[in-house]
Design a protein around this motif. Sequence first.
Motif, PDB file in Angstrom:
ATOM      1  N   ARG A 123     -10.650  18.037  -8.138  1.00 27.31           N
ATOM      2  CA  ARG A 123     -11.786  17.115  -8.272  1.00 27.31           C
ATOM      3  C   ARG A 123     -11.635  16.145  -9.437  1.00 27.31           C
ATOM      4  O   ARG A 123     -12.541  15.392  -9.732  1.00 27.31           O
ATOM      5  N   ARG A 124     -10.508  16.193 -10.129  1.00 29.39           N
ATOM      6  CA  ARG A 124     -10.266  15.303 -11.271  1.00 29.39           C
ATOM      7  C   ARG A 124      -9.483  14.082 -10.822  1.00 29.39           C
ATOM      8  O   ARG A 124      -8.482  14.203 -10.130  1.00 29.39           O
ATOM      9  N   MET A 125      -9.944  12.903 -11.250  1.00 33.49           N
ATOM     10  CA  MET A 125      -9.262  11.658 -10.913  1.00 33.49           C
ATOM     11  C   MET A 125      -8.830  10.963 -12.190  1.00 33.49           C
ATOM     12  O   MET A 125      -9.462  11.119 -13.235  1.00 33.49           O
ATOM     13  N   LYS A 126      -7.767  10.182 -12.073  1.00 32.00           N
ATOM     14  CA  LYS A 126      -7.230   9.470 -13.223  1.00 32.00           C
ATOM     15  C   LYS A 126      -6.843   8.064 -12.783  1.00 32.00           C
ATOM     16  O   LYS A 126      -6.176   7.884 -11.763  1.00 32.00           O
ATOM     17  N   ASN A 154      -3.338   2.207  -9.173  1.00 30.67           N
ATOM     18  CA  ASN A 154      -3.580   3.353  -8.310  1.00 30.67           C
ATOM     19  C   ASN A 154      -4.605   4.296  -8.918  1.00 30.67           C
ATOM     20  O   ASN A 154      -5.033   4.134 -10.061  1.00 30.67           O
ATOM     21  N   VAL A 155      -4.936   5.278  -8.130  1.00 23.71           N
ATOM     22  CA  VAL A 155      -5.748   6.393  -8.592  1.00 23.71           C
ATOM     23  C   VAL A 155      -4.963   7.664  -8.263  1.00 23.71           C
ATOM     24  O   VAL A 155      -4.333   7.755  -7.208  1.00 23.71           O
ATOM     25  N   GLU A 168      -3.612  17.480  -4.409  1.00 22.09           N
ATOM     26  CA  GLU A 168      -3.333  16.409  -5.358  1.00 22.09           C
ATOM     27  C   GLU A 168      -2.769  15.225  -4.596  1.00 22.09           C
ATOM     28  O   GLU A 168      -2.275  15.353  -3.484  1.00 22.09           O
ATOM     29  N   GLY A 169      -2.890  14.060  -5.213  1.00 26.93           N
ATOM     30  CA  GLY A 169      -2.386  12.889  -4.522  1.00 26.93           C
ATOM     31  C   GLY A 169      -2.434  11.635  -5.363  1.00 26.93           C
ATOM     32  O   GLY A 169      -2.790  11.647  -6.548  1.00 26.93           O
ATOM     33  N   LEU A 170      -2.104  10.566  -4.700  1.00 23.16           N
ATOM     34  CA  LEU A 170      -1.965   9.266  -5.320  1.00 23.16           C
ATOM     35  C   LEU A 170      -2.209   8.235  -4.225  1.00 23.16           C
ATOM     36  O   LEU A 170      -1.730   8.395  -3.107  1.00 23.16           O
ATOM     37  N   ALA A 188       0.858  -1.185   0.000  1.00 23.82           N
ATOM     38  CA  ALA A 188       0.000   0.000   0.000  1.00 23.82           C
ATOM     39  C   ALA A 188       0.894   1.235   0.000  1.00 23.82           C
ATOM     40  O   ALA A 188       1.948   1.255   0.645  1.00 23.82           O
ATOM     41  N   TYR A 189       0.503   2.269  -0.735  1.00 24.96           N
ATOM     42  CA  TYR A 189       1.288   3.492  -0.795  1.00 24.96           C
ATOM     43  C   TYR A 189       0.357   4.656  -1.121  1.00 24.96           C
ATOM     44  O   TYR A 189      -0.755   4.463  -1.620  1.00 24.96           O
ATOM     45  N   GLY A 190       0.824   5.855  -0.852  1.00 23.75           N
ATOM     46  CA  GLY A 190       0.038   7.017  -1.221  1.00 23.75           C
ATOM     47  C   GLY A 190       0.531   8.283  -0.562  1.00 23.75           C
ATOM     48  O   GLY A 190       1.360   8.254   0.346  1.00 23.75           O
TER      49      GLY A 190
END
Length: 185
Positions: free
Chosen positions: A172-175, A166-167, A18-20, A10-12
């Motif tokens: 508000r934009r997700m990828k 991952n996301v 912004e994030g991951l 797990a990572y983030g």
Amino acid sequence: ESCPQPGRFAYGFEFEGEGLAGLTPELLFSVRGETLTTMALAGTGAAHGPSLLGDSKEVHEHNLVIENISEELKILGHVKHGETTERVFGTLKHLHTPIEVRLNREVRFEELVTRLHPTAALGGWPRQPAVHWLETQSFHESRGRFGAPFGYKDGEFMLCVVAIRNVQWTGRRMKISSGCGIVSE
């Protein structure tokens, strides 16, 4: 280093909107004492599909990754490969080969990232021509942090994973990104 699902990391992070966040099966490297541990993880199929071990395209792709990693690490010590097996991660399975190096000298985190990232599984092989080719394609789209090395150092222990599965978000934009292995076959 621990995760509720063995064999996954797990990572983030989140910083200024912004994030991951993700759960990756791919270890770029781990160093504890004089031992570096890594893996070749390439070749993908449906978890309940036919064996990847009998698929010449998937085995060829996987062997390119083993060759790439071994070539980059041999200067650091004796490289030893484990047995290639299939590992299931959710609805997918991958070919997996553990790789271990008995280090002949002290290594820096940054040196290992530079040597190993991107592996042939993520960026192509040979590395420079493959990355150049990808960047010049009309379909090229920024991966953002997809596939980036993500890790830390704590004293003499180092851990770095490959940020896949991952996301990513900005405001508000997700990828959500994905990839595939492409070889001549």
